[in-house]
Design a protein around this motif. Structure first.
Motif, mmCIF file in Angstrom:
data_model
loop_
_atom_site.group_PDB
_atom_site.id
_atom_site.type_symbol
_atom_site.label_atom_id
_atom_site.label_comp_id
_atom_site.label_asym_id
_atom_site.label_seq_id
_atom_site.Cartn_x
_atom_site.Cartn_y
_atom_site.Cartn_z
ATOM 1 N N PHE A 246 25.169 36.306 22.929
ATOM 2 C CA PHE A 246 25.032 35.088 21.899
ATOM 3 C C PHE A 246 23.706 34.303 22.393
ATOM 4 C CE2 PHE A 246 25.496 30.795 20.894
ATOM 5 C CZ PHE A 246 26.108 30.728 19.597
ATOM 6 N N ASN A 247 23.727 33.718 23.739
ATOM 7 C CA ASN A 247 22.523 33.036 24.043
ATOM 8 C C ASN A 247 21.160 33.735 23.852
ATOM 9 O OD1 ASN A 247 24.204 30.888 24.807
ATOM 10 N ND2 ASN A 247 24.277 31.752 26.983
ATOM 11 N N PHE A 248 21.269 34.915 23.928
ATOM 12 C CA PHE A 248 19.977 35.827 23.750
ATOM 13 C C PHE A 248 19.569 35.731 22.234
ATOM 14 C CE2 PHE A 248 18.086 40.182 22.547
ATOM 15 C CZ PHE A 248 16.778 39.812 23.075
ATOM 16 N N GLY A 249 20.744 35.709 21.484
ATOM 17 C CA GLY A 249 20.649 35.700 19.950
ATOM 18 C C GLY A 249 20.245 34.238 19.593
ATOM 19 N N MET A 250 20.415 33.064 20.323
ATOM 20 C CA MET A 250 19.887 31.862 19.929
ATOM 21 C C MET A 250 18.489 31.794 20.367
ATOM 22 S SD MET A 250 22.290 30.367 18.493
ATOM 23 C CE MET A 250 21.344 29.066 18.287
ATOM 24 N N VAL A 251 18.062 32.562 21.224
ATOM 25 C CA VAL A 251 16.559 32.486 21.896
ATOM 26 C C VAL A 251 15.978 33.199 20.722
ATOM 27 C CG1 VAL A 251 15.077 33.544 23.580
ATOM 28 C CG2 VAL A 251 17.153 32.151 24.183
ATOM 29 N N LEU A 252 16.479 34.259 20.176
ATOM 30 C CA LEU A 252 15.665 34.972 19.250
ATOM 31 C C LEU A 252 15.460 33.999 17.951
ATOM 32 C CD1 LEU A 252 17.318 38.727 19.330
ATOM 33 C CD2 LEU A 252 14.941 37.861 20.249
ATOM 34 N N LEU A 253 16.418 33.216 17.624
ATOM 35 C CA LEU A 253 16.486 32.499 16.248
ATOM 36 C C LEU A 253 15.405 31.676 16.537
ATOM 37 C CD1 LEU A 253 20.289 32.261 15.536
ATOM 38 C CD2 LEU A 253 18.115 33.326 14.064
ATOM 39 N N ASP A 254 15.363 30.967 17.712
ATOM 40 C CA ASP A 254 14.383 29.937 18.241
ATOM 41 C C ASP A 254 13.099 30.400 18.114
ATOM 42 O OD1 ASP A 254 13.141 27.448 18.868
ATOM 43 O OD2 ASP A 254 13.795 27.630 21.062
ATOM 44 N N MET A 255 12.868 31.594 18.511
ATOM 45 C CA MET A 255 11.544 32.157 18.517
ATOM 46 C C MET A 255 11.297 32.576 17.176
ATOM 47 S SD MET A 255 11.607 34.664 21.639
ATOM 48 C CE MET A 255 9.819 35.227 21.701
ATOM 49 N N LEU A 256 12.043 32.901 16.329
ATOM 50 C CA LEU A 256 11.750 33.431 14.696
ATOM 51 C C LEU A 256 11.470 32.218 13.835
ATOM 52 C CD1 LEU A 256 14.205 36.145 14.570
ATOM 53 C CD2 LEU A 256 11.794 36.707 14.690
ATOM 54 N N GLY A 257 12.443 31.435 13.747
ATOM 55 C CA GLY A 257 12.377 30.218 12.904
ATOM 56 C C GLY A 257 12.694 28.938 13.526
ATOM 57 N N ALA A 258 12.379 28.516 14.779
ATOM 58 C CA ALA A 258 12.517 27.417 15.332
ATOM 59 C C ALA A 258 14.144 26.785 15.116
ATOM 60 C CB ALA A 258 11.620 26.365 14.861
ATOM 61 N N VAL A 259 15.229 27.633 14.879
ATOM 62 C CA VAL A 259 16.581 27.279 14.816
ATOM 63 C C VAL A 259 16.973 26.788 16.224
ATOM 64 C CG1 VAL A 259 18.700 28.021 14.485
ATOM 65 C CG2 VAL A 259 16.633 28.984 13.014
#
Length: 331
Positions: A246-259
């Motif tokens: 889950f946390n890796f997914g949140m890192v990805l979203l941050d890297m993709l669209g600053a989520v």
């Protein structure tokens, strides 16, 4: 873009260690070093020079991180070697157990090119610390934040390198055997987030703080409690592999669209098709053609990782397989 990055405000490190208070590094140094004998640090697997408590405290030059578990400082040793010093607020294990756990974690870190090596540790009456390697490029959080303030932003190919490095680090951890060693989970990181991802000069990444959640507990002061009441913690704090994913997914979203807000998750899922068609801007970096197709696939992986149902989240080994197959042409 659906969201903007926010920078957490700085706060003072009001309480530190057991029965001790500190307002600054120098004040804490005087309190600790001035009233006790110097102590040697315990080296981990011969990974570095012999260090002492006085040396690492007196050569600390800046605070580079702070949270409810402790304080992270940049240390410049007498031989010009740079290190990171992590001082814990509240250690949850006894002295012998602390040293044994750090040694086990160091063995894993020092055998993986995608984990930050652990150099030394110390468990004293008033201070408990771990020394690790330092990376001058800083953390992924630093780079992303800098790009959003107008500094040099990471392009897609650079983000690809970092994403794959993180996945390989998590895969190495999740593949540890035996999974548990004397009540310590060896196959879980426990605290994956952008501020714990350190970046090399070649833009490969190394994951830091592996297993540290099994060394120290969180200690909230008034500032921390006030922030928790007004902000969302986007990372899952459960100690499990599904939480790591889950946390890796949140890192990805941050890297993709600053989520950086969980309240955007439902919105992203509902608007996914519009994002794919380009009707709604989402990605914070310029790209087209093959790169855009790759980024959209990574977005799908990120959404799968952050599913509200842990049992539906993919394993990191499946994620790494998909990433390797998807991104091999981008290098």
């Amino acid at each position: 873009m659906l969201s903007r990055a926010f920078t957490k405000p700085k706060r003072s490190f009001k309480e530190y260690g057991e029965n001790s208070r500190s307002g600054s590094i120098s004040e804490y140094d005087d309190c600790i070093v001035g009233f006790i004998d110097d102590l040697p640090l315990i080296p981990c697997e011969n990974n570095g020079p012999s260090l002492s408590l006085k040396e690492v405290l007196r050569t600390s030059v800046s605070v580079i991180g702070e949270n409810a578990r402790g304080l992270t400082e940049k240390v410049v040793l007498s031989n010009a070697r740079l290190c990171t010093l992590k001082r814990f607020r509240k250690v949850i294990v006894r002295k012998s157990e602390f040293g044994r756990r750090v040694e086990k974690l160091a063995q894993v870190c020092n055998n993986c090119d995608y984990l930050v090596p652990i150099t030394a540790n110390l468990y004293a009456k008033r201070i408990k610390l771990v020394v690790s390697d330092y990376y001058p490029m800083g953390s992924l959080a630093d780079l992303l934040s800098g790009g959003r303030r107008g500094q040099t932003a990471l392009n897609w190919n650079e983000r690809v390198i970092i994403i794959e490095s993180i996945a390989r680090a998590i895969s190495f951890i999740h593949g540890q055997s035996p999974e548990t060693v004397k009540n310590m989970k060896m196959n879980v990181h426990g605290n994956i987030k952008s501020s714990n991802i350190m970046i090399n000069i070649d833009l490969t990444a190394r994951l830091s703080d592996y297993g540290f959640v099994q060394l120290a507990d969180c200690v909230e002061d008034c500032d921390t409690k006030e922030k928790r009441a007004t902000t969302h913690n986007i990372y899952c704090e459960k100690l499990s592999q599904k939480s790591d994913v889950f946390n890796f997914g949140m890192v990805l979203l941050d890297m993709l669209g600053a989520v950086q807000d969980l309240s955007y998750m439902d919105c992203i899922v509902k608007l996914k098709e519009s994002i794919k068609q380009g009707d709604i801007p989402f990605f914070e970096f310029h790209m087209k053609g093959k790169e855009r197709k790759q980024a959209l696939k990574v977005l799908e992986i990120a959404l799968a990782c952050t599913s509200s149902l842990p049992e539906t989240r993919p394993s990191v080994h499946q994620i790494l397989f998909d990433l390797t197959h998807l991104l091999k042409t981008s290098k």
